[in-house]
Design an enzyme around this catalytic site. Structure first.
Site, short mmCIF file in Angstrom:
data_model
loop_
_atom_site.label_atom_id
_atom_site.label_comp_id
_atom_site.label_asym_id
_atom_site.label_seq_id
_atom_site.Cartn_x
_atom_site.Cartn_y
_atom_site.Cartn_z
N ASP A 230 37.45 38.71 29.26
CA ASP A 230 37.49 38.34 30.67
C ASP A 230 37.17 36.85 30.74
OD1 ASP A 230 37.56 38.36 33.40
OD2 ASP A 230 36.11 39.98 33.66
N TRP A 231 37.65 36.18 31.77
CA TRP A 231 37.48 34.72 31.87
C TRP A 231 35.98 34.39 31.90
CZ3 TRP A 231 41.99 36.07 31.04
CH2 TRP A 231 43.07 35.19 30.99
#
Length: 807
Positions: A230-231
């Site tokens: 995930d970012w």
């Protein structure tokens, strides 16, 4: 067996390491000399949100125009896997037209609690249904040659502190509830990319968790695809790589590349492990590039808009139809009231927000609907502010009408990534409006726009209730077609609507506010709890009305399948969603009273009968045994139930199924709540008996210095005066922005600053702040202001010097 061994042998160690993190916010790195190109990744659970490469670091700029399809929570209400596949295919087409390699969706996290701010992006509270819908969506996207990316793996079921929270969950619950949808996405959808979540699971970050990433994902499921963080969701880069998390996003400006190189030189990381990760990433790059061998065609904007409308029509749920007020009779004079009629509420907020190609609003679509509108009044302020004059004007209009169409729901900033909802209520100013309208005209049809379950203590004041969820850019027109009778509603709920929020099984354990969140309700989420514990609900899972009626008959059960007949016993054609539930009659192992194990959607003309067959599969009778650490089948009598909803079972048959002979996993006397299903307030001792160890301390240790995985919110008790002052400034800025009506900006503060772990400062700034500079910031936070400032400036100078050398 590596596919690109020859190519990898030509790479330097530096080149291999470089591929493991992003080039910028949305692209991967390229190696020009070897013909390895960048991939573009874009948000897209319900529409492509491709931003320019120069997009801001938060990554929330407006995207290139794209079709905004209904959100996952909406499409799920269609219970139509082929429809989900069609949505995926059209999204894939648009992704190819925009040169996107990886579409970041679908989201298959469970709706553990109705307040999760991102529920609009998820399919269901049921893992089987979510998995089947996701697999269809994935097949559609990938049929166009690009990759879907199923997310967020796993047990990421709250938005507050989502990058730092530790999910405490027992193994059986993890497998049966929180991993099953991912399993179906991997095995049946054959998804090429998977996004790891940023939270911990039982004390270990998800993307470093060898049990999740290696034992289950790569081992049991035989997943060969690529895992993307995930970012900002990477913690220990080397631990992540060892677990098989190939791609870290976004860019860290080479910082973690150096970590990888040093780890290999020191022997902490084997080069073969890196090579395998590079091989899987190369496979994703080269496979998705194939879609661009021919010049991309422009997609047909009008056609995609019509498809979006068709999807919305099949996903609308009719929840109430007293006195058959719907469909609206010809010639009835209708008053249209509510702000959402003027400005449609059609999608969620956060990373999934789409810039639509076309946008239908209700007031612009009346002419073609055949509904006679005598006028429109706004009735309420969109963001909750009271306005007596607007109510008075709405009541004057309502007095002149035969029927009032009242458009209510939740606004855009109430359901958003990074924030959970504060309550299950709709704004009070909308309820005040409804109460006032009811006094002057009781023929009210409410049209609800939101992506989640809400409380409805006001439901007795409406005769009709149509839930459009978040219907995408053509949702407003789709709802009018249901109201007019041009479309017979066929959607059914994929989540339970409790009478009150307090009735939900996770009420006492949501959200985790500090260190951890405990899933004390175990396997009993949604209807599994309400049905087993006999708790009354407003609307059950699987519920939805039609303008016709359906009769079920003639159930036949074999070891392989169940078949039965459905007759359209009404006067208009319609679609019915028949649901297969299975319940084990033995009480040796605690189980929900019934669990969804199959479903089918059937179109029937008036008077028509069809024979329907639902096959059993490997998930029909299984449960996860924590003693054998395997899926097992309990030898027992099973009830095969066919229902129009989880609470409306029409046909029942019993069958004996041979078991696998596994030992019983539980001591019944130590788990009384789980055997009764009454799990809304399980004691610590009983939960510890379930998970098999002591529950970790769930509160912050305020004596310890703050470190990488503590959040900015924890600056409230930091030793450094500067840190405490910063915390109060953030809280004040949030309050002020809300006060002046800038709620979207206020939400970004909570999402991108308040709940951000300190490591996120380095992981989300594209290398502007590196980890050594972060060490200086932490010294300041922990009370060593001048020492920390000197250290920060020294490391910043060192970083700039190294950047100049590289040039």
């Amino acid at each position: 067996m590596m596919k690109y061994k020859e190519l990898i042998n030509k790479m330097t160690l530096e080149e291999k390491a470089s591929l493991m993190s992003g080039k910028n916010f949305w692209q991967t790195k390229d190696i020009e000399r070897l013909g390895i190109n960048s991939m573009f990744l874009a948000d897209g659970p319900h529409g492509i949100r491709k931003q320019s490469v120069s997009a801001d670091q938060i990554g929330l700029n407006e995207g290139i125009p794209a079709t905004c399809f209904p959100t996952a929570a909406t499409v799920a209400n269609s219970w139509n896997v082929e429809l989900a596949e069609r949505v995926g295919q059209y999204l894939g087409e648009e992704a190819v037209a925009q040169k996107v390699n990886v579409l970041l969706g679908p989201g298959v996290n469970m709706k553990r609690n109705p307040l999760c701010g991102r529920n609009f992006e998820y399919f269901s509270e049921d893992p089987y249904l979510a998995g089947k819908m996701a697999a269809g969506f994935i097949r559609g996207v990938q049929s166009e040659g690009i990759s879907a990316c199923v997310k967020h793996f796993c047990a990421n079921n709250q938005e507050e502190r989502r990058m730092a929270i530790d999910t405490i969950v027992d193994e059986r619950t993890l497998r049966e509830i929180y991993l099953t949808a991912f399993e179906i996405a991997v095995k049946e959808g054959r998804v090429m990319a998977l996004m790891s979540s940023a939270n911990k699971v039982n004390g270990i970050f998800a993307n470093e968790n060898m049990h999740l990433m290696q034992d289950i994902l790569r081992g049991e499921w035989n997943y060969k695809g690529c895992v993307i963080t995930d970012w900002g969701g990477s913690n220990d880069r080397i631990a992540g790589l060892i677990a098989g998390n190939e791609l870290e996003m976004p860019s860290t400006a080479g910082e973690t590349d150096d970590e990888i190189i040093q780890a290999i030189k020191s022997g902490k990381l084997k080069e073969e492990v890196l090579d395998e990760c590079v091989d899987r990433l190369l496979h994703l790059i080269f496979t998705t590039e194939e879609a661009y061998r021919k010049p991309p065609e422009k997609f047909d904007v009008e056609k995609h808009h019509r498809v979006s409308q068709k999807v919305a029509e099949e996903s609308i749920v009719l929840l109430k139809n007293e006195d058959n007020i719907l469909p609206l009779k010809y010639g009835k004079k209708v008053a249209v009231i509510g702000d959402f009629a003027k400005e449609a509420r059609y999608q969620g907020a956060g990373s999934s927000i789409v810039n639509p190609t076309i946008l239908d609003h209700t007031l612009n679509c009346f002419e073609e609907s055949g509904i006679v509108s005598i006028g429109f009044e706004q009735g309420f302020e969109r963001y909750g502010k009271k306005n007596v004059k607007k109510i008075e004007k709405a009541c004057e209009l309502a007095k002149q009408a035969d029927v009032v169409l009242l458009y209510i729901g939740l606004d855009e900033v109430t359901e958003a990534q990074g924030l959970d909802r504060q309550s299950m209520k709709i704004p009070q100013n909308q309820i005040d409006l409804l109460n006032a309208l009811y006094k002057v005209n009781s023929n009210i049809v409410a049209i609800l726009s939101c992506g989640c379950a809400v409380e409805m203590p006001w439901i007795n004041k409406v005769k009709g209730l149509v839930h459009g969820y978040l219907g995408g850019q053509a949702g407003a027109r789709a709802i009018l077609r249901v109201l007019s009778g041009d479309v017979n509603p066929s959607g059914k709920l994929t989540e339970t609507y409790p009478l009150r929020y307090e009735d939900t099984p996770s009420y006492y354990n949501f959200p985790g506010k500090e260190v951890s969140v405990e899933y004390r309700e175990g396997i009993y989420i949604g209807y599994r709890y309400f049905d087993t514990a006999n708790v009354e609900v407003l609307f059950p899972f699987g519920y939805g009305l039609s303008y016709t009626t359906f009769h079920y008959s003639d159930i036949q059960v074999s070891k392989e399948e169940v078949s039965f007949k459905i007759t359209n016993s009404g006067k208009v054609a319609g679609m019915e969603i028949a649901q297969l539930y299975v319940g084990c009659k033995s009480d040796a192992i605690f189980r929900p009273r019934k669990e969804l194990k199959g479903f089918v959607k059937v179109f029937l003309n008036a008077g028509q009968t069809k024979t329907v067959t639902i096959p059993f599969d490997d998930k029909t009778f299984r449960y996860f045994n924590v003693k054998t650490n395997r899926w097992e089948i309990e030898g027992a009598e099973y009830e095969i139930m066919i229902g129009a909803s989880s609470a409306d079972i029409r046909l029942v048959h019993t069958i004996f199924i041979e078991g696998t002979g596994a030992p019983l996993p539980y001591d019944k006397d130590k788990l009384p709540s789980y055997y009764s299903g009454k799990v809304n307030n399980v004691s610590t001792e009983e939960f510890e008996n379930l998970i098999g160890h002591k529950v970790p301390v769930s509160t912050w240790d305020r004596r310890k210095p703050l470190s990488y995985n503590d959040t900015i919110a924890q600056c409230q008790y930091a030793k450094g005066v500067f840190a405490r002052l910063s915390f109060h400034l953030i809280v004040f800025a949030y309050w002020l922005l809300r006060k002046i009506g800038k709620r979207a900006a206020a939400n970004i503060i909570m999402m991108s600053i308040y709940h951000m772990p300190f490591r996120g400062i380095a992981r989300m700034t594209g290398g502007a702040v590196n980890m050594p500079m972060l060490d200086g910031i932490l010294m300041i936070v922990n009370g060593h202001f001048f020492k920390g400032l000197r250290y920060f400036l020294k490391e910043r100078h060192k970083k700039k010097k190294n950047e100049r050398k590289r040039r």
